[in-house]
Design a protein around this motif. Structure first.
Motif, PDB file in Angstrom:
ATOM      1  N   TYR A 147       0.598  -1.387   0.152  1.00  0.00           N
ATOM      2  CA  TYR A 147       0.168   0.221  -0.146  1.00  0.00           C
ATOM      3  C   TYR A 147       0.906   1.076  -0.219  1.00  0.00           C
ATOM      4  O   TYR A 147       0.779   2.643  -0.627  1.00  0.00           O
ATOM      5  CB  TYR A 147      -0.869   0.014   1.196  1.00  0.00           C
ATOM      6  CG  TYR A 147      -1.514  -0.785   0.713  1.00  0.00           C
ATOM      7  CD1 TYR A 147      -3.323  -0.219   0.370  1.00  0.00           C
ATOM      8  CD2 TYR A 147      -2.733  -1.980   2.217  1.00  0.00           C
ATOM      9  CE1 TYR A 147      -4.233  -0.502   0.201  1.00  0.00           C
ATOM     10  CE2 TYR A 147      -4.076  -2.321   1.781  1.00  0.00           C
ATOM     11  CZ  TYR A 147      -4.247  -2.140   0.551  1.00  0.00           C
ATOM     12  OH  TYR A 147      -5.843  -2.410   0.154  1.00  0.00           O
ATOM     13  N   ASN A 148       1.978   1.081   0.414  1.00  0.00           N
ATOM     14  CA  ASN A 148       2.866   2.293   0.699  1.00  0.00           C
ATOM     15  C   ASN A 148       3.733   2.993  -0.321  1.00  0.00           C
ATOM     16  O   ASN A 148       3.727   4.135  -1.307  1.00  0.00           O
ATOM     17  CB  ASN A 148       3.720   2.515   2.081  1.00  0.00           C
ATOM     18  CG  ASN A 148       2.931   2.546   3.347  1.00  0.00           C
ATOM     19  OD1 ASN A 148       2.669   3.535   3.758  1.00  0.00           O
ATOM     20  ND2 ASN A 148       3.419   2.007   4.820  1.00  0.00           N
ATOM     21  N   PHE A 174       1.128   4.264  -2.765  1.00  0.00           N
ATOM     22  CA  PHE A 174       0.738   5.801  -1.899  1.00  0.00           C
ATOM     23  C   PHE A 174       2.225   6.401  -2.101  1.00  0.00           C
ATOM     24  O   PHE A 174       1.339   7.825  -3.156  1.00  0.00           O
ATOM     25  CB  PHE A 174       0.229   5.670  -0.598  1.00  0.00           C
ATOM     26  CG  PHE A 174      -0.908   5.208  -0.161  1.00  0.00           C
ATOM     27  CD1 PHE A 174      -2.015   4.448  -0.993  1.00  0.00           C
ATOM     28  CD2 PHE A 174      -0.545   4.439   1.019  1.00  0.00           C
ATOM     29  CE1 PHE A 174      -2.826   3.843  -0.338  1.00  0.00           C
ATOM     30  CE2 PHE A 174      -1.982   4.458   2.171  1.00  0.00           C
ATOM     31  CZ  PHE A 174      -2.921   4.093   0.330  1.00  0.00           C
ATOM     32  N   GLY A 207       1.226   8.588  -5.265  1.00  0.00           N
ATOM     33  CA  GLY A 207       0.877   9.700  -5.332  1.00  0.00           C
ATOM     34  C   GLY A 207       1.492  11.061  -6.136  1.00  0.00           C
ATOM     35  O   GLY A 207       1.498  12.109  -6.063  1.00  0.00           O
ATOM     36  N   TYR A 246      -7.535  18.049   1.894  1.00  0.00           N
ATOM     37  CA  TYR A 246      -6.479  17.597   2.928  1.00  0.00           C
ATOM     38  C   TYR A 246      -6.963  18.109   4.310  1.00  0.00           C
ATOM     39  O   TYR A 246      -6.262  16.997   5.297  1.00  0.00           O
ATOM     40  CB  TYR A 246      -5.724  18.818   2.729  1.00  0.00           C
ATOM     41  CG  TYR A 246      -4.358  18.062   3.805  1.00  0.00           C
ATOM     42  CD1 TYR A 246      -3.752  17.008   3.961  1.00  0.00           C
ATOM     43  CD2 TYR A 246      -3.459  19.856   4.309  1.00  0.00           C
ATOM     44  CE1 TYR A 246      -2.777  17.748   4.899  1.00  0.00           C
ATOM     45  CE2 TYR A 246      -3.055  19.485   5.530  1.00  0.00           C
ATOM     46  CZ  TYR A 246      -2.258  18.151   5.706  1.00  0.00           C
ATOM     47  OH  TYR A 246      -1.231  18.233   6.859  1.00  0.00           O
ATOM     48  N   TRP A 251     -10.802  12.074   8.637  1.00  0.00           N
ATOM     49  CA  TRP A 251     -10.610  10.750   8.372  1.00  0.00           C
ATOM     50  C   TRP A 251     -11.973  10.271   8.585  1.00  0.00           C
ATOM     51  O   TRP A 251     -12.213   9.249   7.629  1.00  0.00           O
ATOM     52  CB  TRP A 251      -9.710  10.274   8.658  1.00  0.00           C
ATOM     53  CG  TRP A 251      -8.116  10.442   7.419  1.00  0.00           C
ATOM     54  CD1 TRP A 251      -6.997  11.063   7.822  1.00  0.00           C
ATOM     55  CD2 TRP A 251      -8.497   9.939   6.183  1.00  0.00           C
ATOM     56  NE1 TRP A 251      -6.120  10.755   7.123  1.00  0.00           N
ATOM     57  CE2 TRP A 251      -6.766  10.073   5.240  1.00  0.00           C
ATOM     58  CE3 TRP A 251      -8.922   9.388   5.182  1.00  0.00           C
ATOM     59  CZ2 TRP A 251      -6.351   9.908   4.329  1.00  0.00           C
ATOM     60  CZ3 TRP A 251      -8.750   8.714   3.526  1.00  0.00           C
ATOM     61  CH2 TRP A 251      -7.171   9.402   3.338  1.00  0.00           C
ATOM     62  N   LEU A 289      -9.066   2.043  -1.566  1.00  0.00           N
ATOM     63  CA  LEU A 289      -8.181   2.867  -0.291  1.00  0.00           C
ATOM     64  C   LEU A 289      -7.294   3.895  -0.830  1.00  0.00           C
ATOM     65  O   LEU A 289      -6.467   4.836  -0.505  1.00  0.00           O
ATOM     66  CB  LEU A 289      -7.287   1.982   0.403  1.00  0.00           C
ATOM     67  CG  LEU A 289      -7.917   0.746   1.119  1.00  0.00           C
ATOM     68  CD1 LEU A 289      -7.239   0.146   1.860  1.00  0.00           C
ATOM     69  CD2 LEU A 289      -8.440   1.841   2.231  1.00  0.00           C
ATOM     70  N   ASN A 302      -6.946   8.259  -0.666  1.00  0.00           N
ATOM     71  CA  ASN A 302      -5.653   8.343   0.032  1.00  0.00           C
ATOM     72  C   ASN A 302      -4.456   9.498  -0.940  1.00  0.00           C
ATOM     73  O   ASN A 302      -3.897  11.265  -0.330  1.00  0.00           O
ATOM     74  CB  ASN A 302      -4.349   7.607   0.579  1.00  0.00           C
ATOM     75  CG  ASN A 302      -3.369   7.752   0.313  1.00  0.00           C
ATOM     76  OD1 ASN A 302      -2.945   7.893   1.756  1.00  0.00           O
ATOM     77  ND2 ASN A 302      -1.735   7.792  -0.132  1.00  0.00           N
ATOM     78  N   LYS A 329      -7.268  12.621  -0.774  1.00  0.00           N
ATOM     79  CA  LYS A 329      -6.722  14.170   0.219  1.00  0.00           C
ATOM     80  C   LYS A 329      -5.785  14.405   0.331  1.00  0.00           C
ATOM     81  O   LYS A 329      -5.485  15.703   0.759  1.00  0.00           O
ATOM     82  CB  LYS A 329      -6.920  13.073   1.166  1.00  0.00           C
ATOM     83  CG  LYS A 329      -7.334  13.882   2.480  1.00  0.00           C
ATOM     84  CD  LYS A 329      -7.269  12.812   3.925  1.00  0.00           C
ATOM     85  CE  LYS A 329      -8.599  13.696   4.832  1.00  0.00           C
ATOM     86  NZ  LYS A 329      -7.546  14.791   5.597  1.00  0.00           N
ATOM     87  N   GLY A 330      -4.753  13.813  -0.402  1.00  0.00           N
ATOM     88  CA  GLY A 330      -2.967  14.643   0.226  1.00  0.00           C
ATOM     89  C   GLY A 330      -2.435  15.122  -1.279  1.00  0.00           C
ATOM     90  O   GLY A 330      -1.365  15.504  -0.844  1.00  0.00           O
ATOM     91  N   ASN A 362      -1.098   3.826   7.253  1.00  0.00           N
ATOM     92  CA  ASN A 362      -1.920   5.144   7.669  1.00  0.00           C
ATOM     93  C   ASN A 362      -3.421   4.531   8.407  1.00  0.00           C
ATOM     94  O   ASN A 362      -4.496   4.584   7.771  1.00  0.00           O
ATOM     95  CB  ASN A 362      -1.813   6.206   7.261  1.00  0.00           C
ATOM     96  CG  ASN A 362      -3.455   7.330   6.471  1.00  0.00           C
ATOM     97  OD1 ASN A 362      -3.722   7.637   7.770  1.00  0.00           O
ATOM     98  ND2 ASN A 362      -2.974   8.173   5.815  1.00  0.00           N
ATOM     99  N   LEU A 381      -6.165   6.474   7.844  1.00  0.00           N
ATOM    100  CA  LEU A 381      -7.217   5.714   6.706  1.00  0.00           C
ATOM    101  C   LEU A 381      -8.002   4.450   6.511  1.00  0.00           C
ATOM    102  O   LEU A 381      -8.976   3.860   6.010  1.00  0.00           O
ATOM    103  CB  LEU A 381      -5.756   5.971   5.738  1.00  0.00           C
ATOM    104  CG  LEU A 381      -6.117   5.129   4.021  1.00  0.00           C
ATOM    105  CD1 LEU A 381      -7.451   5.783   3.023  1.00  0.00           C
ATOM    106  CD2 LEU A 381      -5.381   4.726   3.798  1.00  0.00           C
TER     107      LEU A 381
END
Length: 310
Positions: free
Chosen positions: A85-86, A89, A93, A124, A128, A171, A175, A178-179, A240, A243
């Motif tokens: 996931y990271n 992201f 991202g 932002y 959540w 997810l 993520n 939002k960022g 997160n 999240l």
């Protein structure tokens, strides 16, 4: 004699910079109290914690907390989910944030650019918890907008909250959504710092918009991108929690695809009241983060020493 002179020199510097040291003292004290002192609680990972003994009075149990975590059968799953996931992201991202920053700099209408930036920055500041409610209103089987739209078009409802396969995409989307506004600020600042004469020279040489982006903008902001990527990699083993918990909650049907190290630690603490295993999971997570950022920083320093963090 040399040691004595060195000591005098040190004391002299302390007196000389006493005002600056006093200004720095509150930040140092705050960091020591709220960042370093709590680290002593790491010993809980090696103890069988009980309320009577507390952190220091509880009996030691060696590596039993770690053994329980790894023998539970969940260690591999949550570690895999957290890392994948990271990685998604970070990669997706970063791509979207850079694209948005470039897009904003290429907009000529000042008013439209400000409105666009404000609209992208707004998510932002949304909690959540609210995002979790929004997700439920979108994906709920009975009341969700998407399922209502599907049934209006003559299709069959999709049970999102019982089908894990949809959740990696959900997810990742939330993520990134939002960022993106906050994350693009650093890249936008880096682009604004590029000398305009470079763009003028590229335009004189006949470079079009896309050539200027890929031949000038991207290479010039590469140091910023690498530093931000290094900082992101430092938390690659930290999920997160806000999240995952607010969007998934305690839905056991989705755990294989959505459970991460942080949510497992929370459940170990809340459901079984096992402070020792929760501390062991947290220590395992922190050690992996430290090792990862050290390795990646070393690889970056071999490529270009100026890009490394340390």
């Amino acid at each position: 004699m040399e040691t004595k002179n060195r000591k005098k020199g040190f004391l002299k510097k302390l007196f000389k910079y006493r005002v600056y040291l006093l200004m720095l003292a509150p930040a140092v004290i705050y960091t020591l109290i709220f960042a370093y002192y709590p680290m002593t609680g790491i010993v809980m990972a090696f103890k069988k914690y009980n309320y009577a003994g507390g952190i220091w009075g509880s009996p030691w149990n060696g590596l039993d907390n770690f053994a329980f975590f790894f023998k539970s059968g969940q260690a591999g799953t949550v570690t895999r989910n957290t890392v994948l996931y990271n990685l998604a992201f970070i990669v997706i991202g970063t791509f979207v944030q850079v694209a948005v920053a470039v897009f904003l700099t290429e907009i000529h209408g000042k008013r439209f650019r400000k409105i666009s930036q404000s609209m992208m920055f707004l998510p932002y500041f949304i909690s959540w918890v609210i995002v979790g409610v929004m997700a439920f209103n979108l994906f709920s089987s009975d009341y969700g907008f998407i399922n209502r739209l599907i049934t209006m078009l003559g299709g069959q409802k999709i049970s999102f909250y019982t089908e894990p396969k949809y959740w990696p995409f959900i997810l990742i989307f939330f993520n990134v959504w939002k960022g993106v506004g906050y994350g693009s600020v650093m890249y936008l600042a880096a682009i604004m710092g590029i000398d305009t004469s470079v763009y003028e020279a590229a335009a004189i040489d006949g470079a079009n918009v896309f050539q200027r982006i890929f031949k000038v903008t991207i290479p010039m902001i590469m140091p910023t991108m690498i530093i931000l990527l290094l900082m992101s990699v430092g938390g690659i083993f930290k999920g997160n929690f806000d999240l995952f918990y607010n969007l998934v909650g305690n839905n056991g049907l989705l755990y294989n695809y959505t459970d991460v190290i942080d949510t497992l630690a929370m459940r170990a603490l809340i459901s079984s009241n096992d402070f020792g295993m929760s501390a062991a999971i947290g220590l395992f997570q922190s050690v992996l983060c430290f090792v990862t950022v050290t390795i990646v920083n070393k690889l970056v320093s071999l490529y270009d020493r100026d890009y490394a963090l340390f």
